[in-house]
Design a protein around this motif. Structure first.
Motif, short mmCIF file in Angstrom:
data_model
loop_
_atom_site.label_atom_id
_atom_site.label_comp_id
_atom_site.label_asym_id
_atom_site.label_seq_id
_atom_site.Cartn_x
_atom_site.Cartn_y
_atom_site.Cartn_z
N LYS A 36 -85.76 13.56 -30.68
CA LYS A 36 -85.78 12.10 -30.87
C LYS A 36 -84.58 11.46 -30.17
N LEU A 39 -84.97 11.91 -26.28
CA LEU A 39 -86.04 11.10 -25.70
C LEU A 39 -85.84 9.61 -25.99
N ASP A 40 -84.93 9.30 -26.90
CA ASP A 40 -84.64 7.92 -27.29
C ASP A 40 -85.86 7.23 -27.90
N ARG A 41 -86.61 8.00 -28.68
CA ARG A 41 -87.77 7.47 -29.40
C ARG A 41 -88.21 8.48 -30.44
N ALA A 42 -88.95 8.00 -31.42
CA ALA A 42 -89.50 8.90 -32.43
C ALA A 42 -90.62 9.75 -31.82
N LEU A 43 -90.76 10.96 -32.32
CA LEU A 43 -91.86 11.81 -31.88
C LEU A 43 -93.14 11.40 -32.59
N THR A 44 -94.25 11.52 -31.89
CA THR A 44 -95.55 11.24 -32.50
C THR A 44 -95.95 12.43 -33.37
N GLU A 47 -96.78 15.30 -31.17
CA GLU A 47 -95.59 15.92 -30.59
C GLU A 47 -94.85 16.78 -31.62
N ARG A 72 -84.42 13.79 -19.77
CA ARG A 72 -85.36 13.10 -20.65
C ARG A 72 -86.79 13.22 -20.11
N GLU A 73 -86.96 13.00 -18.82
CA GLU A 73 -88.30 13.05 -18.22
C GLU A 73 -88.88 14.46 -18.26
N ASP A 76 -89.86 15.34 -21.87
CA ASP A 76 -91.12 14.71 -22.24
C ASP A 76 -92.31 15.47 -21.64
#
Length: 85
Positions: A36, A39-44, A47, A72-73, A76
């Protein structure tokens, strides 16, 4: 006496299993937090499922190296690639 010994053995096995499950869950939560943050976001939910499968199949050490070493890329893409190692 034998029943007491069997009961003790079952309790001990249950305790070990519970500790193992707790350790594994804590490890997964720690890795999910690292993903998290990276990636600077919550995982789905999908994921998170993929992450859990990777920890189970590749091991926590490998997944930990991935989250620390990849951009990051790339991270992901790794998370979404079912054949990634």
């Amino acid at each position: 006496e034998a029943a007491h010994e069997i009961g003790k053995r079952l309790r001990d096995e249950g305790l070990r299993e519970g500790l193992r499950e707790g350790r594994d869950e804590g490890l997964l939560q720690m890795l999910a937090l690292q993903f998290k943050l990276r990636l600077d976001r919550a995982l789905t939910p999908d994921e998170l499922d993929a992450l859990e499968r990777r920890v189970h199949t590749l091991g926590a050490e490998r997944v930990g190296r991935v989250v620390l070493d990849m951009t990051r890329e790339a991270l992901d893409a790794w998370l979404h690639d079912p054949d990634a190692t």
